[in-house]
Design a protein around this motif. Structure first.
Motif, mmCIF file in Angstrom:
data_model
loop_
_atom_site.group_PDB
_atom_site.id
_atom_site.type_symbol
_atom_site.label_atom_id
_atom_site.label_comp_id
_atom_site.label_asym_id
_atom_site.label_seq_id
_atom_site.Cartn_x
_atom_site.Cartn_y
_atom_site.Cartn_z
ATOM 1 N N ALA A 54 0.831 -1.212 0.000
ATOM 2 C CA ALA A 54 0.000 0.000 0.000
ATOM 3 C C ALA A 54 0.861 1.256 0.000
ATOM 4 C CB ALA A 54 -0.924 0.021 1.212
ATOM 5 N N ASN A 55 0.329 2.307 -0.628
ATOM 6 C CA ASN A 55 0.824 3.658 -0.405
ATOM 7 C C ASN A 55 0.184 4.153 0.894
ATOM 8 O OD1 ASN A 55 2.260 3.854 -2.831
ATOM 9 N ND2 ASN A 55 0.492 4.621 -3.955
ATOM 10 N N ILE A 56 1.004 4.724 1.782
ATOM 11 C CA ILE A 56 0.480 5.281 3.026
ATOM 12 C C ILE A 56 0.451 6.806 2.866
ATOM 13 C CG2 ILE A 56 0.718 5.381 5.524
ATOM 14 C CD1 ILE A 56 0.292 2.550 4.341
ATOM 15 N N ILE A 57 -0.716 7.395 3.096
ATOM 16 C CA ILE A 57 -0.948 8.803 2.751
ATOM 17 C C ILE A 57 -1.428 9.578 3.978
ATOM 18 C CG2 ILE A 57 -2.184 10.359 1.169
ATOM 19 C CD1 ILE A 57 -2.629 7.881 -0.642
ATOM 20 N N ALA A 58 -0.906 10.782 4.124
ATOM 21 C CA ALA A 58 -1.316 11.647 5.234
ATOM 22 C C ALA A 58 -1.495 13.066 4.714
ATOM 23 C CB ALA A 58 -0.285 11.628 6.357
ATOM 24 N N GLU A 59 -2.363 13.826 5.375
ATOM 25 C CA GLU A 59 -2.681 15.156 4.872
ATOM 26 C C GLU A 59 -2.966 16.142 5.993
ATOM 27 O OE1 GLU A 59 -4.888 15.482 1.015
ATOM 28 O OE2 GLU A 59 -6.426 16.375 2.304
ATOM 29 N N PHE A 60 -2.431 17.354 5.831
ATOM 30 C CA PHE A 60 -2.859 18.511 6.623
ATOM 31 C C PHE A 60 -3.836 19.290 5.753
ATOM 32 C CE2 PHE A 60 1.235 17.922 8.934
ATOM 33 C CZ PHE A 60 0.711 17.831 10.215
ATOM 34 N N THR A 61 -5.003 19.600 6.305
ATOM 35 C CA THR A 61 -6.082 20.206 5.531
ATOM 36 C C THR A 61 -5.862 21.696 5.338
ATOM 37 O OG1 THR A 61 -7.594 18.573 6.455
ATOM 38 C CG2 THR A 61 -8.587 20.494 5.392
ATOM 39 N N GLY A 62 -6.015 22.164 4.093
ATOM 40 C CA GLY A 62 -5.872 23.573 3.772
ATOM 41 C C GLY A 62 -7.004 24.405 4.353
ATOM 42 N N SER A 63 -6.754 25.705 4.516
ATOM 43 C CA SER A 63 -7.712 26.590 5.190
ATOM 44 C C SER A 63 -8.821 27.103 4.282
ATOM 45 C CB SER A 63 -6.963 27.792 5.787
ATOM 46 O OG SER A 63 -6.288 28.510 4.770
ATOM 47 N N GLN A 64 -8.586 27.140 2.955
ATOM 48 C CA GLN A 64 -9.582 27.723 2.061
ATOM 49 C C GLN A 64 -9.985 26.804 0.909
ATOM 50 O OE1 GLN A 64 -8.234 31.706 0.802
ATOM 51 N NE2 GLN A 64 -7.011 31.788 2.676
ATOM 52 N N ARG A 65 -9.038 26.042 0.385
ATOM 53 C CA ARG A 65 -9.316 25.171 -0.768
ATOM 54 C C ARG A 65 -8.813 23.768 -0.433
ATOM 55 N NH1 ARG A 65 -7.566 29.074 -5.813
ATOM 56 N NH2 ARG A 65 -8.850 27.600 -6.975
ATOM 57 N N PRO A 66 -9.442 23.109 0.516
ATOM 58 C CA PRO A 66 -8.911 21.857 1.062
ATOM 59 C C PRO A 66 -8.852 20.696 0.078
ATOM 60 C CG PRO A 66 -11.123 22.284 1.893
ATOM 61 C CD PRO A 66 -10.687 23.530 1.186
ATOM 62 N N ARG A 67 -9.655 20.730 -0.977
ATOM 63 C CA ARG A 67 -9.639 19.624 -1.946
ATOM 64 C C ARG A 67 -8.442 19.715 -2.893
ATOM 65 N NH1 ARG A 67 -14.214 19.118 -5.454
ATOM 66 N NH2 ARG A 67 -13.515 16.965 -5.747
ATOM 67 N N GLU A 68 -7.809 20.866 -2.948
ATOM 68 C CA GLU A 68 -6.586 21.028 -3.730
ATOM 69 C C GLU A 68 -5.391 20.811 -2.798
ATOM 70 O OE1 GLU A 68 -6.644 24.791 -5.735
ATOM 71 O OE2 GLU A 68 -8.708 24.532 -6.392
ATOM 72 N N TYR A 69 -4.278 20.295 -3.338
ATOM 73 C CA TYR A 69 -3.175 19.959 -2.439
ATOM 74 C C TYR A 69 -1.825 19.961 -3.143
ATOM 75 C CZ TYR A 69 -3.871 15.282 -4.540
ATOM 76 O OH TYR A 69 -4.004 14.235 -5.416
ATOM 77 N N PHE A 70 -0.785 20.211 -2.344
ATOM 78 C CA PHE A 70 0.598 20.003 -2.780
ATOM 79 C C PHE A 70 0.910 18.534 -2.519
ATOM 80 C CE2 PHE A 70 5.114 19.780 -2.708
ATOM 81 C CZ PHE A 70 5.583 20.819 -3.497
ATOM 82 N N LEU A 71 1.462 17.857 -3.515
ATOM 83 C CA LEU A 71 1.759 16.432 -3.399
ATOM 84 C C LEU A 71 3.258 16.220 -3.204
ATOM 85 C CD1 LEU A 71 0.754 13.497 -3.557
ATOM 86 C CD2 LEU A 71 1.059 13.619 -6.040
ATOM 87 N N THR A 72 3.609 15.492 -2.148
ATOM 88 C CA THR A 72 5.012 15.264 -1.843
ATOM 89 C C THR A 72 5.187 13.886 -1.202
ATOM 90 O OG1 THR A 72 6.960 16.294 -0.808
ATOM 91 C CG2 THR A 72 4.906 16.343 0.460
ATOM 92 N N GLY A 73 6.406 13.559 -0.795
ATOM 93 C CA GLY A 73 6.658 12.271 -0.139
ATOM 94 C C GLY A 73 7.988 11.677 -0.541
ATOM 95 N N GLY A 74 8.119 10.388 -0.286
ATOM 96 C CA GLY A 74 9.293 9.604 -0.635
ATOM 97 C C GLY A 74 8.835 8.153 -0.701
#
Length: 478
Positions: free
Chosen positions: A262-282
């Motif tokens: 599995a890919n393990i995914i975590a997110e901090f929710t944005g304040s105004q446009r939460p469905r849009e996101y910066f994608l990062t990881g390793g």
């Protein structure tokens, strides 16, 4: 009435020329100020080092499909939750399960002696008791391709490709890894009994560098391994003596069905446009040699720590920050490809993407593949990164990183933060990939760079061009 009718007609008719130039993406001044503070805070933060230390000590190596694969996923979920992410979840990733049990090699004739090797991921095993065959050597893959099949049939092909150089941009790796990935299958097509190559590494240690190889039909896989650089030098000298050379190769390894990780995914929710996101990881997996500290516990740690700094701000950026610990990058980007397949229809929600998978040494350069109207915003990010010693080259592309190259290919705007790999390829894919190779100060510089890029992109007014198929021409030319 005449003016009103004319206005109505103008609205109904299509524009003969573009109705208006697309608005340039910009980053607000207040976000620039916050990012500068984040940068300075990151240079004193040790969350990333604590993550690398914990993962490599408590789990160790993380071969995809192994018992430690599951342990690492459970560890990652617990770590994300402990660090305060708003959401944590997993998405399944399936792939062939390759196992390694043992390996050895030796010169049988004319000068008997042992050789240090490492089986390549995807290699088949040898018959019980090993395989003894004559060696046929080639300076490179093209020379082997040009050879008549009868000269190769039944022999152990050895590609004595040139040793890598220690370079900041690591560009020698592409050529060597191409031989490793393609060579065994091409040798099999000519009837070879097995395949050896010089390790793809810049070191002089008597440690072989493993790595993946690819067989279109796994049922036709042959034994394939890498020689340490000193042993490749020794084999070269033996071959130059002009006598027939025979080797014994014993590999107990192979593909055993399929496995679902599995890919393990975590997110901090944005304040105004939460469905849009910066994608990062390793990538969470590693080879079974070493403890996977620089490849890629460091990348997971750098991006997670940067996200945590942003998540703890009094006011979050407009968009969310999503961190992915990707599954099985080592054997073929399986985690990145699975993420791209599952999320390609919503790729426009990814404001920008950047993955860390180049070790733990300093980031020295940045590049990006974005829409033209977003170049100025990339320049703003570059200005905040400049005090970290990071240069911006607008002429170079940015795929986002190893796993994110698959996501970039389906339309994600990509940012590449380029690490100094002068030391990386000394230890890459060997028993020497251990925690002592991680320099805490350089690691903090990485965290600072990712925190700045992530925060500013998530705060941008406008977008960077992510859309289904947006960068097809760019990815085709990379």
């Amino acid at each position: 009435m005449k003016h009103r009718a004319a206005l109505l007609l103008a609205l109904l008719l299509p524009c003969a020329v573009p109705c208006a130039a697309e608005t340039e993406t910009r980053i607000p001044a207040v976000a620039i100020e916050t990012a500068s503070e984040l940068r300075d805070r990151a240079l004193k933060d040790d969350v990333a080092y604590d993550i690398v230390e914990s993962l490599t000590t408590e789990i160790g190596s993380r071969l995809a499909g192994s018992e430690n694969d599951l342990k690492a996923r459970e560890w990652m979920i617990a770590k994300f939750k402990a660090l305060g992410f708003d959401k944590v979840w997993s998405e399944p990733v399936s792939f062939p399960k390759w196992v390694r049990r043992s390996e050895s090699a030796a010169v049988v004739e004319p000068y008997p002696q042992p050789l240090t090797i490492s089986a390549l991921g995807g290699s088949a095993g040898t018959p019980a008791g090993g395989l003894v065959a004559e060696v046929i050597a080639f300076p490179d893959l093209e020379a082997m391709k040009a050879a008549a099949d009868y000269t190769v049939r039944g022999k152990i092909v050895y590609i004595a490709n040139p040793r890598m150089h220690a370079l900041r941009d690591g560009h020698d790796y592409g050529a060597g890894s191409g031989v490793r990935v393609q060579g065994p299958e091409q040798a099999e097509a000519k009837g070879a009994a097995a395949f050896l190559l010089r390790s793809v590494g810049s070191d002089g240690n008597r440690l072989a560098h493993t790595g993946m190889t690819r067989f279109s039909n796994p049922d036709k896989a042959i034994p394939a391994a890498a020689l340490s650089n000193p042993d490749a030098d020794q084999l070269d000298r033996i071959i130059k003596r002009g006598k027939p050379v025979k080797l014994r190769l014993s590999l107990d390894c192979g593909t055993e069905g399929s496995y679902t990780g599995a890919n393990i995914i975590a997110e901090f929710t944005g304040s105004q446009r939460p469905r849009e996101y910066f994608l990062t990881g390793g990538h969470l997996d590693s080879w079974d040699v070493g403890t996977g500290a620089i490849d890629d516990a460091a990348g997971v740690a750098i991006t997670t720590a940067a996200a945590v700094l942003i998540g703890r701000l009094p006011e979050r950026p407009a968009r969310s920050i999503r961190v992915v610990a990707f599954a099985n990058e080592e054997s073929g980007l399986y985690g990145g490809k699975a993420y791209a397949a599952q999320h390609h229809l919503e790729i426009d929600k990814v404001i920008l993407g950047a993955e860390s998978d180049g070790g733990a040494d300093r980031i020295y350069a940045m590049s990006a593949t974005v829409k033209p109207e977003a170049r100025a915003a990339i320049g703003q990010i570059a200005e905040v990164l400049r005090p970290l010693g990071i240069d911006y080259d607008a002429t170079l592309p940015g795929s986002g990183g190893s796993d994110l190259s698959a996501v970039h290919a389906v339309g994600m705007a990509g940012l590449s933060l380029r690490q100094d790999t002068s030391r990386y390829f000394e230890w890459h894919h060997t028993d020497n990939d251990t925690l002592d190779k991680v320099d805490p100060e350089q690691l903090r510089q990485n965290v600072a760079a990712y925190a700045v890029a992530m925060y500013l992109a998530a705060s941008a007014e406008g977008d960077f061009g992510s859309a289904p198929g947006a960068f097809e021409k760019a990815t085709a030319s990379h």
